[in-house]
Design a protein around this motif. Structure first.
Motif, PDB file in Angstrom:
ATOM      1  N   THR A 241       0.805  -1.223   0.000  1.00 45.36           N
ATOM      2  CA  THR A 241       0.000   0.000   0.000  1.00 45.36           C
ATOM      3  C   THR A 241       0.838   1.273   0.000  1.00 45.36           C
ATOM      4  OG1 THR A 241      -0.137   0.096   2.431  1.00 45.36           O
ATOM      5  CG2 THR A 241      -1.831  -1.190   1.266  1.00 45.36           C
ATOM      6  N   GLY A 242       2.160   1.161  -0.211  1.00 45.01           N
ATOM      7  CA  GLY A 242       3.004   2.341  -0.231  1.00 45.01           C
ATOM      8  C   GLY A 242       2.984   3.086   1.095  1.00 45.01           C
ATOM      9  N   VAL A 243       3.410   4.349   1.068  1.00 43.45           N
ATOM     10  CA  VAL A 243       3.341   5.191   2.264  1.00 43.45           C
ATOM     11  C   VAL A 243       1.970   5.848   2.385  1.00 43.45           C
ATOM     12  CG1 VAL A 243       5.810   5.712   2.291  1.00 43.45           C
ATOM     13  CG2 VAL A 243       4.257   7.239   1.069  1.00 43.45           C
ATOM     14  N   GLY A 244       1.152   5.683   1.355  1.00 43.07           N
ATOM     15  CA  GLY A 244      -0.146   6.345   1.353  1.00 43.07           C
ATOM     16  C   GLY A 244      -0.081   7.715   0.738  1.00 43.07           C
ATOM     17  N   GLY A 245       0.803   7.904  -0.226  1.00 44.00           N
ATOM     18  CA  GLY A 245       0.965   9.179  -0.905  1.00 44.00           C
ATOM     19  C   GLY A 245      -0.100   9.376  -1.961  1.00 44.00           C
ATOM     20  N   ALA A 246       0.208   8.967  -3.181  1.00 43.39           N
ATOM     21  CA  ALA A 246      -0.730   9.139  -4.289  1.00 43.39           C
ATOM     22  C   ALA A 246      -1.550   7.878  -4.555  1.00 43.39           C
ATOM     23  CB  ALA A 246       0.046   9.521  -5.557  1.00 43.39           C
ATOM     24  N   LEU A 247      -1.449   6.876  -3.673  1.00 40.26           N
ATOM     25  CA  LEU A 247      -2.070   5.576  -3.957  1.00 40.26           C
ATOM     26  C   LEU A 247      -3.573   5.670  -4.185  1.00 40.26           C
ATOM     27  CD1 LEU A 247      -1.583   2.510  -4.221  1.00 40.26           C
ATOM     28  CD2 LEU A 247      -2.198   2.327  -1.803  1.00 40.26           C
ATOM     29  N   GLN A 248      -4.276   6.375  -3.304  1.00 39.87           N
ATOM     30  CA  GLN A 248      -5.729   6.466  -3.465  1.00 39.87           C
ATOM     31  C   GLN A 248      -6.098   7.157  -4.778  1.00 39.87           C
ATOM     32  OE1 GLN A 248      -8.244   5.307  -1.516  1.00 39.87           O
ATOM     33  NE2 GLN A 248      -7.001   4.446   0.128  1.00 39.87           N
TER      34      GLN A 248
ATOM     35  N   PRO B  33       7.329   0.896   6.531  1.00 37.69           N
ATOM     36  CA  PRO B  33       6.274   1.900   6.340  1.00 37.69           C
ATOM     37  C   PRO B  33       5.984   2.272   4.888  1.00 37.69           C
ATOM     38  CG  PRO B  33       7.626   2.502   8.205  1.00 37.69           C
ATOM     39  CD  PRO B  33       8.314   1.346   7.540  1.00 37.69           C
ATOM     40  N   ASP B  34       6.952   2.082   3.987  1.00 34.23           N
ATOM     41  CA  ASP B  34       6.669   2.391   2.588  1.00 34.23           C
ATOM     42  C   ASP B  34       5.896   1.272   1.899  1.00 34.23           C
ATOM     43  OD1 ASP B  34       9.067   0.899   2.903  1.00 34.23           O
ATOM     44  OD2 ASP B  34       9.737   1.432   0.891  1.00 34.23           O
ATOM     45  N   HIS B  35       5.478   0.267   2.669  1.00 36.50           N
ATOM     46  CA  HIS B  35       4.647  -0.811   2.134  1.00 36.50           C
ATOM     47  C   HIS B  35       3.340  -0.966   2.907  1.00 36.50           C
ATOM     48  CE1 HIS B  35       7.690  -2.505  -0.685  1.00 36.50           C
ATOM     49  NE2 HIS B  35       8.470  -1.800   0.117  1.00 36.50           N
ATOM     50  N   VAL B  36       3.293  -0.472   4.149  1.00 41.76           N
ATOM     51  CA  VAL B  36       2.076  -0.600   4.952  1.00 41.76           C
ATOM     52  C   VAL B  36       1.474   0.752   5.347  1.00 41.76           C
ATOM     53  CG1 VAL B  36       2.765  -2.843   5.863  1.00 41.76           C
ATOM     54  CG2 VAL B  36       3.326  -0.765   7.169  1.00 41.76           C
ATOM     55  N   GLY B  37       2.168   1.853   5.074  1.00 39.58           N
ATOM     56  CA  GLY B  37       1.673   3.164   5.479  1.00 39.58           C
ATOM     57  C   GLY B  37       0.312   3.498   4.908  1.00 39.58           C
ATOM     58  N   GLY B  38       0.031   3.006   3.704  1.00 39.27           N
ATOM     59  CA  GLY B  38      -1.236   3.297   3.050  1.00 39.27           C
ATOM     60  C   GLY B  38      -2.409   2.473   3.540  1.00 39.27           C
ATOM     61  N   LEU B  39      -2.173   1.605   4.533  1.00 45.85           N
ATOM     62  CA  LEU B  39      -3.270   0.818   5.105  1.00 45.85           C
ATOM     63  C   LEU B  39      -4.220   1.681   5.929  1.00 45.85           C
ATOM     64  CD1 LEU B  39      -1.361  -2.383   6.297  1.00 45.85           C
ATOM     65  CD2 LEU B  39      -3.116  -2.287   4.510  1.00 45.85           C
ATOM     66  N   VAL B  40      -3.706   2.795   6.438  1.00 45.13           N
ATOM     67  CA  VAL B  40      -4.476   3.641   7.347  1.00 45.13           C
ATOM     68  C   VAL B  40      -4.612   5.047   6.761  1.00 45.13           C
ATOM     69  CG1 VAL B  40      -4.546   4.641   9.659  1.00 45.13           C
ATOM     70  CG2 VAL B  40      -3.719   2.298   9.346  1.00 45.13           C
ATOM     71  N   LEU B  41      -5.800   5.581   6.829  1.00 45.49           N
ATOM     72  CA  LEU B  41      -6.083   6.924   6.326  1.00 45.49           C
ATOM     73  C   LEU B  41      -6.897   7.678   7.376  1.00 45.49           C
ATOM     74  CD1 LEU B  41      -5.986   8.951   3.956  1.00 45.49           C
ATOM     75  CD2 LEU B  41      -8.090   7.906   3.095  1.00 45.49           C
ATOM     76  N   ASN B  42      -6.363   8.778   7.868  1.00 46.08           N
ATOM     77  CA  ASN B  42      -7.039   9.584   8.899  1.00 46.08           C
ATOM     78  C   ASN B  42      -7.430   8.739  10.110  1.00 46.08           C
ATOM     79  OD1 ASN B  42      -6.875  11.904   7.266  1.00 46.08           O
ATOM     80  ND2 ASN B  42      -8.769  11.353   6.206  1.00 46.08           N
ATOM     81  N   GLY B  43      -6.531   7.834  10.496  1.00 47.22           N
ATOM     82  CA  GLY B  43      -6.747   7.022  11.680  1.00 47.22           C
ATOM     83  C   GLY B  43      -7.693   5.851  11.502  1.00 47.22           C
ATOM     84  N   LYS B  44      -8.140   5.620  10.280  1.00 47.43           N
ATOM     85  CA  LYS B  44      -9.076   4.528  10.001  1.00 47.43           C
ATOM     86  C   LYS B  44      -8.545   3.651   8.864  1.00 47.43           C
ATOM     87  CE  LYS B  44     -13.105   7.291  11.356  1.00 47.43           C
ATOM     88  NZ  LYS B  44     -14.426   7.815  10.933  1.00 47.43           N
ATOM     89  N   LEU B  45      -9.171   2.506   8.688  1.00 47.03           N
ATOM     90  CA  LEU B  45      -8.783   1.617   7.599  1.00 47.03           C
ATOM     91  C   LEU B  45      -8.976   2.319   6.253  1.00 47.03           C
ATOM     92  CD1 LEU B  45     -10.475  -1.679   8.813  1.00 47.03           C
ATOM     93  CD2 LEU B  45      -8.002  -1.296   8.626  1.00 47.03           C
ATOM     94  N   ALA B  46      -7.931   2.360   5.450  1.00 46.54           N
ATOM     95  CA  ALA B  46      -8.022   2.976   4.122  1.00 46.54           C
ATOM     96  C   ALA B  46      -8.786   2.084   3.149  1.00 46.54           C
ATOM     97  CB  ALA B  46      -6.624   3.261   3.575  1.00 46.54           C
ATOM     98  N   PHE B  47      -8.811   0.787   3.441  1.00 50.46           N
ATOM     99  CA  PHE B  47      -9.518  -0.193   2.607  1.00 50.46           C
ATOM    100  C   PHE B  47     -10.436  -0.985   3.543  1.00 50.46           C
ATOM    101  CE2 PHE B  47      -5.428   0.819   0.788  1.00 50.46           C
ATOM    102  CZ  PHE B  47      -5.758   1.165  -0.517  1.00 50.46           C
ATOM    103  N   PRO B  48     -11.601  -0.445   3.851  1.00 44.23           N
ATOM    104  CA  PRO B  48     -12.421  -0.936   4.962  1.00 44.23           C
ATOM    105  C   PRO B  48     -12.960  -2.355   4.808  1.00 44.23           C
ATOM    106  CG  PRO B  48     -13.635   0.679   3.655  1.00 44.23           C
ATOM    107  CD  PRO B  48     -12.226   0.717   3.178  1.00 44.23           C
ATOM    108  N   ASN B  49     -13.019  -2.865   3.592  1.00 41.18           N
ATOM    109  CA  ASN B  49     -13.605  -4.185   3.373  1.00 41.18           C
ATOM    110  C   ASN B  49     -12.569  -5.268   3.070  1.00 41.18           C
ATOM    111  OD1 ASN B  49     -16.268  -3.175   3.687  1.00 41.18           O
ATOM    112  ND2 ASN B  49     -16.194  -2.397   1.591  1.00 41.18           N
ATOM    113  N   ALA B  50     -11.301  -4.953   3.298  1.00 35.31           N
ATOM    114  CA  ALA B  50     -10.230  -5.878   2.912  1.00 35.31           C
ATOM    115  C   ALA B  50      -9.709  -6.695   4.088  1.00 35.31           C
ATOM    116  CB  ALA B  50      -9.075  -5.101   2.277  1.00 35.31           C
ATOM    117  N   THR B  51      -9.434  -7.961   3.806  1.00 33.35           N
ATOM    118  CA  THR B  51      -8.636  -8.791   4.702  1.00 33.35           C
ATOM    119  C   THR B  51      -7.176  -8.505   4.399  1.00 33.35           C
ATOM    120  OG1 THR B  51     -10.305 -10.534   4.768  1.00 33.35           O
ATOM    121  CG2 THR B  51      -8.040 -11.157   5.350  1.00 33.35           C
ATOM    122  N   ILE B  52      -6.383  -8.278   5.430  1.00 34.83           N
ATOM    123  CA  ILE B  52      -4.965  -7.952   5.263  1.00 34.83           C
ATOM    124  C   ILE B  52      -4.148  -9.185   5.589  1.00 34.83           C
ATOM    125  CG2 ILE B  52      -3.083  -6.452   6.036  1.00 34.83           C
ATOM    126  CD1 ILE B  52      -5.390  -4.481   6.946  1.00 34.83           C
TER     127      ILE B  52
END
Length: 295
Positions: free
Chosen positions: A105-112, A135-154
């Motif tokens: 999920t990258g750092v969560g930069g431009a991924l979304q 962190p450059d592979h899992v940082g994008g898992l969280v967005l604003n303190g919540k799951l960035a991909f709410p329906n995904a199994t990690i």
């Protein structure tokens, strides 16, 4: 252009990454969404751009037992700037008839933004496969303190999840994702058509993912390699990012040798976007041939 919140968040996650991995970035250019789609058998594949880092050639990251001048010689021979090393940070999306799978999920930069550009919504992703917990592979898992991909199994390897939970610098991420993580032992199919492969040395539970549809294959090799120039010209040179440097060097040489012989197409998340192509032997080292087209 990324909005202020996205940029601020990227800087915050990067700060965690710096503290965790012990290096500094010379520059971090503006992050721009990008997506490159292609077919792999019956699968739709999309390389998703997340970030790009420009790091100094100062002897602290690449070629730890060698001088910046030696590294500069490799960069010059490849026609690249000699005072910096540029790394992309990218993720891979795999769409089958059953799942929408995101690998890292990258750092969560431009991924979304890249996901949206490819025509997909974050809530449509139902499986996330993690190569390792930097962190450059899992940082994008969280967005604003919540799951960035709410329906995904990690999913990540058992060893890597234990390693992540023990890393206090990942505590905020671990807290958010903990109830959604399922672990595996490397070597088996984690979702239909995707098999995990142990790739030792970078982190304790680092894995790659081999994607197969019909006779076609694509191997996400995670952080087995970083620079498309240095990692291939001198795979035996140590890099600061690797936790067990001798083990990582041995795995890098072995994996590159195998890939050069098999001519299997790979995805390397830190190679120039979209990071898809082939490894070829060239004398006593290797070279990169980009190829992101269907075959």
């Amino acid at each position: 252009m990324a909005d202020f919140k996205t940029t601020a968040r990227l800087l915050a996650v990067t700060a965690v990454m710096v503290a965790h991995q012990g290096f500094a970035f010379a520059q971090m250019p503006q992050q721009q969404p990008d997506a490159k789609a292609f077919k792999l058998g019956k699968f739709d594949i999309v390389a998703l751009h997340d970030a790009q880092f420009v790091q100094p050639n100062d002897g602290k990251i690449f070629g730890l037992d060698h001088s910046p001048t030696e590294v500069a010689d490799l960069l010059k021979a490849a026609g690249a700037p000699t005072d910096t090393v540029t790394l992309s940070v990218d993720a891979l999306l795999v769409k089958s008839d059953r799942h929408l799978v995101l690998i890292d999920t990258g750092v969560g930069g431009a991924l979304q933004g890249s996901l949206a550009k490819a025509g997909y919504r974050a809530d449509a992703v139902d499986e996330i496969l993690i190569t390792h917990s930097h962190p450059d592979h899992v940082g994008g898992l969280v967005l604003n303190g919540k799951l960035a991909f709410p329906n995904a199994t990690i999913r990540m390897s058992e060893t890597e999840w234990s390693y992540a939970k023990a890393n206090e610098k990942l505590a905020d991420i671990v807290k958010v994702i903990a109830d959604h993580v399922k672990t595996f032992k490397p070597g088996g199919e984690v979702v239909p058509g995707i098999t995990s492969v142990a790739l030792s040395g970078h982190t304790p539970g680092h894995v790659g993912y081999q994607i197969k549809s019909g006779k076609e294959r694509l191997f996400d090799i995670g952080d087995t390699v970083h620079s498309s120039i240095i990692s291939l010209a001198k795979p035996e040179w140590a890099i600061s990012f690797d936790g067990d440097k001798p083990e990582a060097e041995q795995n890098r040489v072995k994996t590159l040798t195998t890939l050069a012989k098999s001519h299997e197409r790979i995805f390397a998340p830190h190679f120039p976007f979209p990071g898809v192509g082939y490894i070829a032997a060239e004398g006593d080292h290797f070279k990169w041939t980009p190829n992101d087209k269907s075959e």
